[in-house]
Design an enzyme around this catalytic site. Structure first.
Site, PDB file in Angstrom:
ATOM      1  CB  SER A  21      39.710  20.562  44.941  1.00 43.43           C
ATOM      2  OG  SER A  21      40.588  20.310  43.866  1.00 43.43           O
ATOM      3  CB  ALA A  26      44.537  27.092  43.041  1.00 43.76           C
ATOM      4  CE  LYS A  41      41.162  26.647  39.866  1.00 42.94           C
ATOM      5  NZ  LYS A  41      41.678  26.435  38.475  1.00 42.94           N
ATOM      6  CG  ASP A 139      44.137  18.424  32.175  1.00 39.29           C
ATOM      7  OD1 ASP A 139      44.444  17.234  31.934  1.00 39.29           O
ATOM      8  OD2 ASP A 139      44.161  18.912  33.319  1.00 39.29           O
TER       9      ASP A 139
END
Length: 418
Positions: A21, A26, A41, A139
């Site tokens: 990802s 990050a 992360k 979010d």
């Protein structure tokens, strides 16, 4: 600027080479900490070039630490944070099921209505817990909902989350992902917990339609295009489920239910569905086994390659033997056909199907891990959400400090359920 309490011993933190990802600040990797699988992360300090970036990061860490004290089954579990040289490491539990948004878009996975209600209830219970701790997520979207074992949902990504205080009960920062943001957030109006409820309503619409949400562009003041939505709603959708999603998406924040009310509604609907249309046991989380030789993968590829529930791992060797037998049989059939020059249409069709299966990079295994069936390319099934205007960044999220005037053209949601 320092972040205190770096409680991860970086010498015992191992990180795999390939990221799965990537966001604005990050990259996310699969790793291990003292031999236990974790999600890491990795943040380069030099990417946090402004004060706002540090504020969001410190806020995320603080919220995750506070949630760690008690924890909740539907919230990602925070393990710790570490620092080494120019890097920061934010470590959480590893959830192998990918994100809900990608699963919903892949229609080869059957998700009965009772399971969709269960998923919705998991999300609502996690959000009810957050709100009880005076935390807004800001979010909430299907791509921030991870799929764990037995279809348990884990809410993640608290980069925009904010603790609400008596002194500061409202917010005006425009942040989140365009398709899921409430009208008051996009328009720069003061907002509170009800903005999360609107985002939850949009997630419900994805659960119902199993399709991408359309970007709410300047028309409709960022309200929903109900005429377009009506064409996507399955006829078998439970009326109460659709009605709940519409209530959550009310344009007026004061008309939206609380997550406590939502959980109660979903509880009642779950009981009703079991009585009226029992679906039996929930299907197992789908398994996708990749070709063992793969290069750096995108987030969507990696999520699909890691959909392996614990109770099916022991069957993978058996599956490999079955697949080898199938391949050997196919090769023998092809050799016999070439030697004898047999012109049989049925055999040719079978051979073509077998060859197609052999050429696939992935195999989807059914619930008992014994009957592989071919699937199309992972990338064709899972595509990233298109970015909206309003300052969207590479992760599909946007943040701003001012509102914009929009033309208004609204229709009643009641046309969908009458």
């Amino acid at each position: 600027m320092k972040i205190k309490d770096f409680n991860i011993e970086c010498d015992n933190l191992k990180i795999e080479e390939n990221e799965f990802s990537k966001g604005s600040f990050a990259k996310v990797y699969k790793g291990s900490y003292y031999g236990n699988p974790v999600c890491v992360k990795v943040i380069k300090k030099d990417t946090l070039i402004d004060k706002e970036s540090w504020v969001f990061l410190k806020r995320e860490i603080g919220i995750l630490k506070n949630l760690l004290n008690q924890g909740h089954k539907n919230i990602i579990r925070f393990i710790g944070i570490g620092e080494k040289d120019s890097l920061l490491f934010l470590v959480t539990e590893l959830i192998n099921g990918g994100d809900l948004g990608n699963i919903l878009l892949d229609h080869k996975f059957h998700i009965p209505w009772s399971l969709r209600v269960k998923i919705a209830k998991d999300i609502a219970e996690g959000m009810e817990y957050l709100h009880s701790k005076q935390i807004m997520h800001r979010d909430l979207k299907s791509n921030n909902l991870l799929l764990g074992r037995n279809w348990t949902i884990k809410i993640c990504d608290f980069g925009f989350a904010k603790e609400i205080t008596i002194q500061n009960p409202l917010s005006m920062t425009i942040c989140g992902t365009d398709e899921f943001m409430s009208p008051e957030v996009i328009l720069g109006i003061q907002y509170s917990y009800s903005a999360d409820i609107y985002s939850f309503g949009m997630v419900l619409l994805e659960l119902i339609t199993r399709s991408k949400l359309d970007e709410r562009l300047p028309q409709n003041n960022f309200d929903i295009d109900y005429e377009e939505l009506q064409n996507k709603i399955p006829s078998e959708c439970p009326r109460e489920f659709l009605e709940l999603s519409m209530k959550c998406c009310n344009y007026d924040p004061n008309d939206r239910p609380s997550f406590t009310d939502i959980v109660q509604t979903l509880d009642q609907l779950a009981i009703k569905l079991v009585k009226e249309t029992p679906d039996g046991p929930y299907p197992s989380t789908p398994i996708v086994v990749s070709n063992p030789h793969f290069d750096d993968q995108s987030i969507n590829d990696w999520c699909m390659l890691s959909l392996i529930p614990d109770d099916c791992l022991e069957n993978l060797n058996e599956f490999a033997e079955i697949e080898n037998n199938i391949n050997n049989n196919n090769n023998n059939n092809n050799n016999n056909n070439n030697k004898n020059n047999i012109n049989n249409n049925n055999n040719n069709n079978n051979n073509n199907n077998n060859n197609n299966n052999n050429n696939n990079n992935c195999k989807v295994i059914c619930e008992n891990c014994a009957s592989p069936q071919s699937t199309s390319s992972v990338n064709s099934s899972f595509s990233n959400s298109s970015l909206g205007s309003n300052g969207s960044n590479s992760s599909g999220t946007s943040t701003s400090s001012g509102g914009k005037k929009r033309s208004q053209k609204r229709k009643s949601w009641k046309c969908l359920i009458n």
